[in-house]
Write a protein that holds these residues in place. Structure first.
Motif, PDB file in Angstrom:
ATOM      1  N   VAL A 155      35.969  38.863  44.483  1.00  0.00           N
ATOM      2  CA  VAL A 155      37.326  39.275  44.850  1.00  0.00           C
ATOM      3  C   VAL A 155      38.149  39.505  43.589  1.00  0.00           C
ATOM      4  CG1 VAL A 155      39.464  38.562  45.986  1.00  0.00           C
ATOM      5  CG2 VAL A 155      37.272  38.201  47.124  1.00  0.00           C
ATOM      6  N   GLU A 156      38.028  38.626  42.611  1.00  0.00           N
ATOM      7  CA  GLU A 156      38.747  38.821  41.347  1.00  0.00           C
ATOM      8  C   GLU A 156      38.285  40.099  40.652  1.00  0.00           C
ATOM      9  OE1 GLU A 156      41.561  37.520  40.224  1.00  0.00           O
ATOM     10  OE2 GLU A 156      41.515  36.491  42.148  1.00  0.00           O
ATOM     11  N   GLU A 200      39.448  45.878  39.110  1.00  0.00           N
ATOM     12  CA  GLU A 200      39.204  47.321  39.193  1.00  0.00           C
ATOM     13  C   GLU A 200      40.427  48.088  39.687  1.00  0.00           C
ATOM     14  OE1 GLU A 200      35.840  47.793  41.764  1.00  0.00           O
ATOM     15  OE2 GLU A 200      34.493  46.740  40.394  1.00  0.00           O
ATOM     16  N   ARG A 201      41.405  47.377  40.189  1.00  0.00           N
ATOM     17  CA  ARG A 201      42.615  47.990  40.755  1.00  0.00           C
ATOM     18  C   ARG A 201      43.838  47.503  39.972  1.00  0.00           C
ATOM     19  NH1 ARG A 201      38.537  47.446  43.809  1.00  0.00           N
ATOM     20  NH2 ARG A 201      38.102  48.915  45.481  1.00  0.00           N
ATOM     21  N   ASN A 202      43.820  47.755  38.687  1.00  0.00           N
ATOM     22  CA  ASN A 202      44.877  47.289  37.792  1.00  0.00           C
ATOM     23  C   ASN A 202      45.987  48.341  37.720  1.00  0.00           C
ATOM     24  OD1 ASN A 202      46.255  45.741  35.987  1.00  0.00           O
ATOM     25  ND2 ASN A 202      44.994  46.292  34.233  1.00  0.00           N
ATOM     26  N   ASN A 203      46.664  48.545  38.853  1.00  0.00           N
ATOM     27  CA  ASN A 203      47.742  49.525  38.942  1.00  0.00           C
ATOM     28  C   ASN A 203      48.737  49.049  39.997  1.00  0.00           C
ATOM     29  OD1 ASN A 203      46.547  50.075  41.454  1.00  0.00           O
ATOM     30  ND2 ASN A 203      45.464  51.873  40.715  1.00  0.00           N
ATOM     31  N   ALA A 204      49.696  49.890  40.342  1.00  0.00           N
ATOM     32  CA  ALA A 204      50.734  49.504  41.313  1.00  0.00           C
ATOM     33  C   ALA A 204      50.129  49.156  42.673  1.00  0.00           C
ATOM     34  CB  ALA A 204      51.757  50.624  41.456  1.00  0.00           C
ATOM     35  N   ALA A 208      48.419  44.947  46.667  1.00  0.00           N
ATOM     36  CA  ALA A 208      47.309  44.296  47.372  1.00  0.00           C
ATOM     37  C   ALA A 208      47.203  42.831  46.967  1.00  0.00           C
ATOM     38  CB  ALA A 208      46.002  45.037  47.087  1.00  0.00           C
ATOM     39  N   ARG A 209      47.306  42.544  45.665  1.00  0.00           N
ATOM     40  CA  ARG A 209      47.195  41.165  45.190  1.00  0.00           C
ATOM     41  C   ARG A 209      48.316  40.295  45.755  1.00  0.00           C
ATOM     42  NH1 ARG A 209      44.582  38.111  41.480  1.00  0.00           N
ATOM     43  NH2 ARG A 209      43.586  39.830  40.376  1.00  0.00           N
ATOM     44  N   THR A 210      49.530  40.818  45.799  1.00  0.00           N
ATOM     45  CA  THR A 210      50.655  40.057  46.342  1.00  0.00           C
ATOM     46  C   THR A 210      50.352  39.563  47.742  1.00  0.00           C
ATOM     47  OG1 THR A 210      52.287  41.204  45.000  1.00  0.00           O
ATOM     48  CG2 THR A 210      53.076  40.228  47.068  1.00  0.00           C
ATOM     49  N   ALA A 258      42.214  38.493  57.803  1.00  0.00           N
ATOM     50  CA  ALA A 258      43.014  39.566  57.216  1.00  0.00           C
ATOM     51  C   ALA A 258      42.301  40.116  55.982  1.00  0.00           C
ATOM     52  CB  ALA A 258      44.406  39.059  56.854  1.00  0.00           C
ATOM     53  N   TYR A 259      42.731  41.291  55.557  1.00  0.00           N
ATOM     54  CA  TYR A 259      42.145  41.932  54.381  1.00  0.00           C
ATOM     55  C   TYR A 259      43.188  42.801  53.700  1.00  0.00           C
ATOM     56  CZ  TYR A 259      41.934  46.230  57.149  1.00  0.00           C
ATOM     57  OH  TYR A 259      42.268  47.318  57.904  1.00  0.00           O
ATOM     58  N   VAL A 260      42.886  43.163  52.466  1.00  0.00           N
ATOM     59  CA  VAL A 260      43.637  44.205  51.783  1.00  0.00           C
ATOM     60  C   VAL A 260      42.646  45.270  51.346  1.00  0.00           C
ATOM     61  CG1 VAL A 260      45.578  42.769  51.031  1.00  0.00           C
ATOM     62  CG2 VAL A 260      43.580  42.999  49.546  1.00  0.00           C
ATOM     63  N   SER A 261      43.083  46.511  51.403  1.00  0.00           N
ATOM     64  CA  SER A 261      42.285  47.634  50.912  1.00  0.00           C
ATOM     65  C   SER A 261      43.225  48.621  50.241  1.00  0.00           C
ATOM     66  CB  SER A 261      41.506  48.297  52.049  1.00  0.00           C
ATOM     67  OG  SER A 261      42.378  48.754  53.060  1.00  0.00           O
ATOM     68  N   THR A 262      42.722  49.269  49.205  1.00  0.00           N
ATOM     69  CA  THR A 262      43.540  50.254  48.504  1.00  0.00           C
ATOM     70  C   THR A 262      42.958  51.639  48.723  1.00  0.00           C
ATOM     71  OG1 THR A 262      42.293  49.962  46.452  1.00  0.00           O
ATOM     72  CG2 THR A 262      44.274  48.617  46.726  1.00  0.00           C
ATOM     73  N   PHE A 263      43.848  52.586  48.787  1.00  0.00           N
ATOM     74  CA  PHE A 263      43.488  53.987  48.932  1.00  0.00           C
ATOM     75  C   PHE A 263      44.173  54.764  47.814  1.00  0.00           C
ATOM     76  CE2 PHE A 263      42.961  51.928  52.957  1.00  0.00           C
ATOM     77  CZ  PHE A 263      41.748  52.417  53.415  1.00  0.00           C
TER      78      PHE A 263
END
Length: 133
Positions: free
Chosen positions: A17-18, A23-27, A32-34, A65-70
């Motif tokens: 998960v970390e 890999e998603r070091n952006n806005a 998602a991390r919040t 629950a989950y988070v996903s980025t697009f």
């Protein structure tokens, strides 16, 4: 008894998960991390894993629950979202069970309502896990 979707391999503080967040070091990754941190804070019994490209929070083997980025948004999703109380009408989707909240950088989100959805999803699977024993 009601059947629930289950996932094997969830652990506390999963390094996968970390790595997913790294890999998603952006806005979008920050959003998602919040919300994933909110999931982690629900209880000491929360475990996690990466499943189907999503960071997923579980109680035992029951994902809640989950988070996903697009490309332009983040989904905060709920495996049993169709049964969650949603007075603020944040949930989207028409599937039999799953629902999500779509978040975009710079757009307002009702943080209190989204937090309540996460907590309700956690309580639902926690109660189900304890009842199923």
């Amino acid at each position: 008894m009601e059947e629930r979707f289950r996932l094997n391999g969830a652990v506390p503080c999963d390094p996968a998960v970390e790595a997913w967040f790294a890999e998603r070091n952006n806005a979008l990754g920050a959003i998602a991390r919040t919300w994933f941190e909110h999931m982690r804070q629900c209880g000491s019994d929360v475990v996690e894993l990466v499943h189907d490209g999503w960071a997923v929070a579980c109680v035992e083997d029951l994902p809640f629950a989950y988070v996903s980025t697009f490309t332009k948004h983040v989904n905060v999703g709920f495996f049993a979202g169709s049964i969650l109380p949603d007075a603020a009408h944040l949930l989207q989707g028409t599937g039999k069970r799953m629902r999500h909240v779509k978040l975009r950088p710079g757009e307002h989100v009702d943080s209190e309502a989204l937090g309540a959805l996460i907590e309700a999803a956690y309580e639902d699977v926690r109660d189900f896990a304890h009842f199923a024993r």
